[in-house]
Design an enzyme around this catalytic site. Structure first.
Site: not given
Length: 134
Positions: A15-17
């Site tokens: 995932t991203d942030q």
């Protein structure tokens, strides 16, 4: 049976942030689905490779409808679509825990000789397996 399902839990590293799955990480989910589809039919991808047969993707079309998120349990549906000469096609879908459709994909793969890198006819055990599905 043309269809098979597996479940995959989204890992943090995918995932991203914001906790949303990076778009490129859907491809391994679909690959796991195809490998397990074969295994469910009694075919080991590893044993195919040991026999000198590869099955690379030559075309894929992915449609992102809704984001998958960190720690969600995803269900990957893999369905045999068709087979002709050296090609095999799959339709795939990913759903979240609420049974919401997140992503659809179409894949075309080609049977190749790992020795020459050239397309080859599927082995007889694959043809027999697929004959029952059409």
């Amino acid at each position: 049976m043309k269809d098979h399902q597996i479940q995959v839990r989204v890992r943090y590293s995918e995932t991203d942030q914001m906790g949303v799955v990076y778009h490129g990480n859907y491809i391994p989910y679909f690959e796991m689905g195809r490998v397990e589809w074969l295994r469910n039919k009694g075919v080991s991808y590893k044993s195919m490779e040991e026999e000198g047969i590869g099955l690379p993707i030559v075309s894929m079309n992915i449609n992102y409808k809704k984001s998958a998120r960190y720690d969600e349990l995803l269900t990957v549906h893999t369905a045999f679509k068709s087979q002709s000469s050296v090609k095999i096609e799959f339709d795939c879908k990913i759903y979240n825990e609420l049974n919401e459709l997140l992503t659809t994909a179409e894949f075309i793969l080609v049977f190749v000789s790992l020795k020459t890198g050239r397309p080859i006819a599927p082995p007889n055990y694959i043809l027999e397996l697929l004959k029952d599905m059409e």
